[in-house]
Design an enzyme around this catalytic site. Structure first.
Site, PDB file in Angstrom:
ATOM      1  N   HIS A  95      25.615  33.569 -17.275  1.00 41.90           N
ATOM      2  CA  HIS A  95      25.680  35.029 -17.428  1.00 41.90           C
ATOM      3  C   HIS A  95      26.333  35.629 -16.175  1.00 41.90           C
ATOM      4  O   HIS A  95      26.101  35.163 -15.069  1.00 41.90           O
ATOM      5  CB  HIS A  95      24.273  35.596 -17.637  1.00 41.90           C
ATOM      6  N   GLU A 167      31.512  37.954 -23.007  1.00 36.23           N
ATOM      7  CA  GLU A 167      30.857  39.125 -22.414  1.00 36.23           C
ATOM      8  C   GLU A 167      31.722  39.652 -21.280  1.00 36.23           C
ATOM      9  O   GLU A 167      31.538  39.243 -20.120  1.00 36.23           O
ATOM     10  CB  GLU A 167      29.484  38.738 -21.847  1.00 36.23           C
TER      11      GLU A 167
HETATM   12  P1  PGA Z   1      24.039  44.945 -22.489  1.00 33.10           P
HETATM   13  O1  PGA Z   1      23.860  43.486 -21.854  1.00 33.10           O
HETATM   14  O2  PGA Z   1      23.875  44.815 -23.973  1.00 33.10           O
HETATM   15  O3  PGA Z   1      22.958  45.764 -21.844  1.00 33.10           O
HETATM   16  O4  PGA Z   1      25.421  45.412 -22.118  1.00 33.10           O
HETATM   17  C1  PGA Z   1      24.415  42.369 -22.448  1.00 33.10           C
HETATM   18  C2  PGA Z   1      24.205  41.182 -21.528  1.00 33.10           C
HETATM   19  O5  PGA Z   1      24.327  41.348 -20.314  1.00 33.10           O
HETATM   20  O6  PGA Z   1      23.891  40.083 -22.011  1.00 33.10           O
END
Ligand code: PGA
Length: 253
Positions: A95, A167
């Site tokens: 992440h 992401e």
């Molecule tokens: P968010 O986070 O939906 O708050 O943007 C997603 C993540 O960091 O996995």
């Protein structure tokens, strides 16, 4: 096509709050159609209790990270073996908050992917470019490099499952994110697929890999992503920690 909705609770909830959100969600989850797979990733502190709350439901539990060795002198770390024994099925890896705050490298994420697969856990590999990289036209390069360095040398069989979560760092809500456009996500899933084709036999890719999107996903925009043909679901942070909001989001997919 069935869709997976993964909740990343980060460090947002206290232990008590995690239990009360879980108890509300377990009731909601009974009405979720069978073509939707829900995964909750609580903190380690709440992990075992959350597993127990969802035990008789179709909801699965994941960890937010693990260490790349099973046992040893690694103060403060969490073993894949223990996550598996406690009833975990998924693990978030790489992440951007871990890459940024703990200097996690692609090599570390590679080692964690290997230990996940060896323990029968499903890694959710997060990749994404930051705003600077996007602005400089480096998005594809960054994604290709992250994927190659994490997956190179990881052999898979059709019994393995791996989820790739695109992401973009600039889209994550905690960073003041603006969600990515569905067109961009659709383009990126093709880039990811091409990297997978370079690394693995074509016939195994559809069995093993799923690609999902994460970054400021809400009940209002989730369908834009889950409607994309080759996007198998979403990774949700902020909108997953309130039971009503998350239930609404699940219903909107
Ligand atoms: P968010 O986070 O939906 O708050 O943007 C997603 C993540 O960091 O996995």
């Amino acid at each position: 096509m069935s869709k997976i909705i993964i909740a990343n609770w980060k460090m947002y909830l206290s232990h008590e709050q995690a239990l009360s959100v879980s108890k509300a969600l377990v009731v909601f989850s009974k009405r979720v159609s069978a073509d939707k797979k829900i995964v909750i990733c609580p903190s380690y502190i709440s992990f075992k209790d959350v597993v127990d709350i969802f035990r008789d439901s179709r909801v699965s539990i994941g960890a937010q990270d693990i260490f790349w060795e099973e046992r040893g002198a690694y103060t403060g770390e969490i073993s894949a073996l223990d996550i598996k024994m406690l009833g975990g099925e998924y693990v978030l890896l790489g992440h951007s908050e871990r890459r940024k705050n703990f200097n996690e490298t692609n090599k570390m994420i590679h080692d964690k992917t290997r230990i996940c697969l060896e323990n029968g856990l499903i890694p959710v590999l997060c990749i994404g470019e930051d705003w600077e990289q996007k602005k400089n036209g480096q998005r594809d390069y960054v994604l290709i490099q992250q994927l190659n360095e994490v997956l190179e040398g990881i052999s898979v069989s059709d019994s393995n499952k791996i989820i790739i979560a695109y992401e973009p760092v600039w889209a994550i809500s905690a960073g003041g994110g603006v969600h990515a456009s569905p067109e961009e996500v659709n383009y990126v899933q093709k880039v990811i697929r091409q990297v997978l084709l370079d690394l693995y036999d074509n016939f195994i890719i559809n069995d093993v890999f799923k690609i999902i999107y994460g970054g400021s996903v809400t009940p209002e925009n989730v369908k834009e992503y889950t409607d994309i043909q080759n996007i198998s679901g979403v990774l949700v942070g902020g909108a997953s920690v309130n039971a009503d909001t998350f239930n609404k989001l699940i219903g909107a997919t």
